[in-house]
Scaffold this active site. Structure first.
Site, PDB file in Angstrom:
ATOM      1  N   ASP A  46       0.906  -1.227   0.063  1.00  0.00           N
ATOM      2  CA  ASP A  46       0.004  -0.076   0.085  1.00  0.00           C
ATOM      3  C   ASP A  46       0.772   1.221  -0.095  1.00  0.00           C
ATOM      4  O   ASP A  46       0.776   2.120   0.891  1.00  0.00           O
ATOM      5  CB  ASP A  46      -1.039   0.116   1.112  1.00  0.00           C
ATOM      6  CG  ASP A  46      -1.632  -1.232   1.445  1.00  0.00           C
ATOM      7  OD1 ASP A  46      -2.016  -1.933   0.293  1.00  0.00           O
ATOM      8  OD2 ASP A  46      -1.725  -1.696   2.581  1.00  0.00           O
ATOM      9  N   GLU A 225     -11.181  -0.022  -4.534  1.00  0.00           N
ATOM     10  CA  GLU A 225     -10.420   0.750  -3.133  1.00  0.00           C
ATOM     11  C   GLU A 225      -9.208   1.138  -3.657  1.00  0.00           C
ATOM     12  O   GLU A 225      -8.999   1.423  -4.969  1.00  0.00           O
ATOM     13  CB  GLU A 225     -10.014  -0.459  -2.009  1.00  0.00           C
ATOM     14  CG  GLU A 225      -9.197  -1.504  -2.688  1.00  0.00           C
ATOM     15  CD  GLU A 225      -8.968  -2.699  -1.422  1.00  0.00           C
ATOM     16  OE1 GLU A 225      -9.733  -2.685  -0.625  1.00  0.00           O
ATOM     17  OE2 GLU A 225      -7.980  -3.420  -1.824  1.00  0.00           O
ATOM     18  N   HIS A 289      -2.877  -1.204  -5.597  1.00  0.00           N
ATOM     19  CA  HIS A 289      -2.633   0.070  -4.339  1.00  0.00           C
ATOM     20  C   HIS A 289      -1.509   0.832  -4.788  1.00  0.00           C
ATOM     21  O   HIS A 289      -0.464   0.760  -3.927  1.00  0.00           O
ATOM     22  CB  HIS A 289      -2.560  -0.472  -3.029  1.00  0.00           C
ATOM     23  CG  HIS A 289      -3.059   0.605  -1.885  1.00  0.00           C
ATOM     24  ND1 HIS A 289      -3.863   0.160  -0.958  1.00  0.00           N
ATOM     25  CD2 HIS A 289      -2.505   1.375  -1.716  1.00  0.00           C
ATOM     26  CE1 HIS A 289      -4.168   1.336  -0.245  1.00  0.00           C
ATOM     27  NE2 HIS A 289      -3.177   2.225  -0.584  1.00  0.00           N
ATOM     28  N   HIS A 364      11.310  -5.774 -29.470  1.00  0.00           N
ATOM     29  CA  HIS A 364      11.481  -7.100 -29.747  1.00  0.00           C
ATOM     30  C   HIS A 364      10.068  -7.489 -29.940  1.00  0.00           C
ATOM     31  O   HIS A 364       9.172  -7.103 -29.358  1.00  0.00           O
ATOM     32  CB  HIS A 364      12.354  -8.028 -28.731  1.00  0.00           C
ATOM     33  CG  HIS A 364      11.627  -8.071 -27.487  1.00  0.00           C
ATOM     34  ND1 HIS A 364      10.960  -9.222 -27.023  1.00  0.00           N
ATOM     35  CD2 HIS A 364      11.336  -7.353 -26.640  1.00  0.00           C
ATOM     36  CE1 HIS A 364      10.452  -9.329 -25.973  1.00  0.00           C
ATOM     37  NE2 HIS A 364      10.548  -8.117 -25.576  1.00  0.00           N
TER      38      HIS A 364
END
Length: 475
Positions: A46, A225, A289, A364
């Site tokens: 986070d 979230e 996150h 590539h």
């Protein structure tokens, strides 16, 4: 952020050649900043990283024990890896902030440092997921040395699970964005926005921006979230994390015009597909996150966490191996972020644009080298220390980390796995030479004196080291 119990070496690039007499480095300190190596900080999920006006990069994040709030800082992004970490606050012995501590974010509001975080009570059972958002506040100008105390609880519109708050200011209005479970909606969390009145109270009724409904948002759990805001190219981009916190965790994207009413959910368009997902070729699983910052040269950087293996033993909540990672953020021709793929472990990769053909990059297609502009991931190459002395380097594509550029005796350049042979050790070596003040570089072939990596007739091959086709620009 996790749900779970119940729901869930080498510093590369110019810095590495600082002692090489043939390598001419740029004069500015910013250009000479050390290259970050992924994972940047192990066992920190986070992650929030930002560059403050004092010139420092600040970093906070969840610790595996979920018992404290931490902060570190450095003058460079790479320096965060070894920077001293200060414990600002620990969870309490009892009460609503005595259990898990999740997803801190540091913000300066009217000159005062605040750290927002989510917390729940200890004691076990479902009660530990009575997660609410709180803030601590610093009594001094320096968040690393000031004293911190609990300011209080965020006054959310419902007394329900909420976490992952962030703050941004747009057109003079300070907005608060967070994730919450709204009564009557059968999801784990949705995203909400509202103007902020005080650090803990809203100035208006919040708007619900998105509810997880798409298949990639509801894998394992129905989750939206961890919002993060980026204002670029006339638009506001809001990333968010979706699904369970294992390999299915990913980033979605909401987009709004910079002149739109941000409190109108219709102003925000949701991406139909996730923009950043697990990549088995680079061995990064469950990226999510995130936060945004800029590097020492002002270029946008994506910060996120991810594991470097897929199978998790036991409960994901107690797995410590979500590591903080960083990589360059690029943009499409239309000005929208191109996240590419998680770049994997090692020095942060670069892209190389032909000076002779500016529309062509070193790229590539599978094991075949090309000069062109395919997907972002196909144009990202990692530079690591070579075997022919401190001046030499080896180049490897992030999607094929066990393959390297090898110059053949006929001048052809191919991607080959390491054979451990003396011939491979010679022909996979290049010396990176930077032309002072011109922004140009060459990769001189150690095994072919007078030759360098170049683009000729659309092919990646060795060319004369002073030919125009031997020059590249690092992007």
């Amino acid at each position: 952020m996790p749900f779970a119990l119940s729901r869930r070496g080498f510093i590369g690039s110019a810095a590495a050649l600082s002692a090489a007499p043939m390598a001419v480095r740029a004069a500015s300190d910013e250009a000479a900043a050390p290259v970050p190596v992924n994972p940047l900080v192990k066992n920190r999920a986070d992650a929030q990283v930002f560059r403050h006006e004092d010139g420092y990069y600040y970093m906070t994040g969840s610790v595996p024990e979920y018992d404290r709030l931490v902060l570190r800082r450095s003058k460079t992004i790479a320096g965060l890896a070894t920077a001293e970490e200060k414990v600002l606050w620990r969870h309490e012995a009892s009460g609503p902030r005595s259990g898990f501590i999740w997803a801190p974010e540091l913000h300066q509001i009217d000159g005062v440092w605040h750290m927002y975080f989510a917390a729940g009570p200890s004691g076990g059972g479902d009660d530990v997921f009575r997660i609410r958002t709180y803030a601590i506040v610093c009594d001094g100008a320096d968040p690393m040395t000031g004293k911190w105390r609990v300011l209080g609880e965020f006054q959310s519109p419902w007394d329900s699970f909420n976490l992952d708050s962030t703050i941004f200011t747009h057109k003079g209005v300070r907005y608060f964005v967070w994730a919450q479970r709204e009564p009557g909606i059968e999801t784990n969390s949705n995203l909400y926005i509202a103007p902020l009145k005080t650090p803990l109270t809203l100035a208006a009724k919040p708007a619900r921006l998105t509810v997880p409904t798409l298949d990639w948002e509801v894998r394992g759990y129905k989750v939206a979230e961890a919002p993060a805001i980026l204002h670029r190219n006339g638009r506001l981009f809001m990333t968010y994390s979706a699904s369970a916190t294992d390999a299915r965790y990913c980033l979605g994207l909401l987009t709004a015009d910079e002149n739109a009413d941000l409190m109108d959910p219709k102003s925000w368009t949701k991406s139909k597909q996730p923009v950043f997902v697990t990549n088995r070729q680079t061995s990064v699983y469950g990226p999510g996150h995130n936060s945004f910052t800029v590097d020492e040269q002002g270029r946008d950087i994506l910060v996120y966490h991810g594991r470097d293996y897929e199978a998790i033993e036991g409960d994901p909540l107690f797995n410590p191996d979500r590591h903080t990672r960083v990589q360059r953020l690029y943009y499409t021709a239309e000005g929208t972020p191109d996240f590419g793929v998680p770049v994997g472990n090692g020095p942060m990769p670069e892209r190389f644009i032909s000076a002779a053909t500016p529309t062509a990059l070193l790229a590539h297609d599978g094991a075949r080298l090309i000069g062109g502009n395919p997907s972002l991931a196909q144009t990202q190459f990692r530079q690591t220390r070579g075997r022919a002395g401190k001046e030499s380097v080896m180049l490897s594509p992030i999607l094929m980390p066990d393959h390297y550029l090898v110059a053949g005796k006929d001048g052809a350049v191919t991607l080959q796995p390491d054979s451990k042979s003396a011939d491979f050790s010679l022909r996979s070596q290049f010396v990176r030479l930077e032309e002072k003040g011109q922004g140009l570089l060459r990769f001189a072939a150690v095994g072919a004196p007078g030759k360098a990596l170049g683009l000729a007739d659309g092919q990646i091959r060795l060319v004369g080291s002073r030919e125009t086709s031997a020059y590249w620009r690092a992007d």
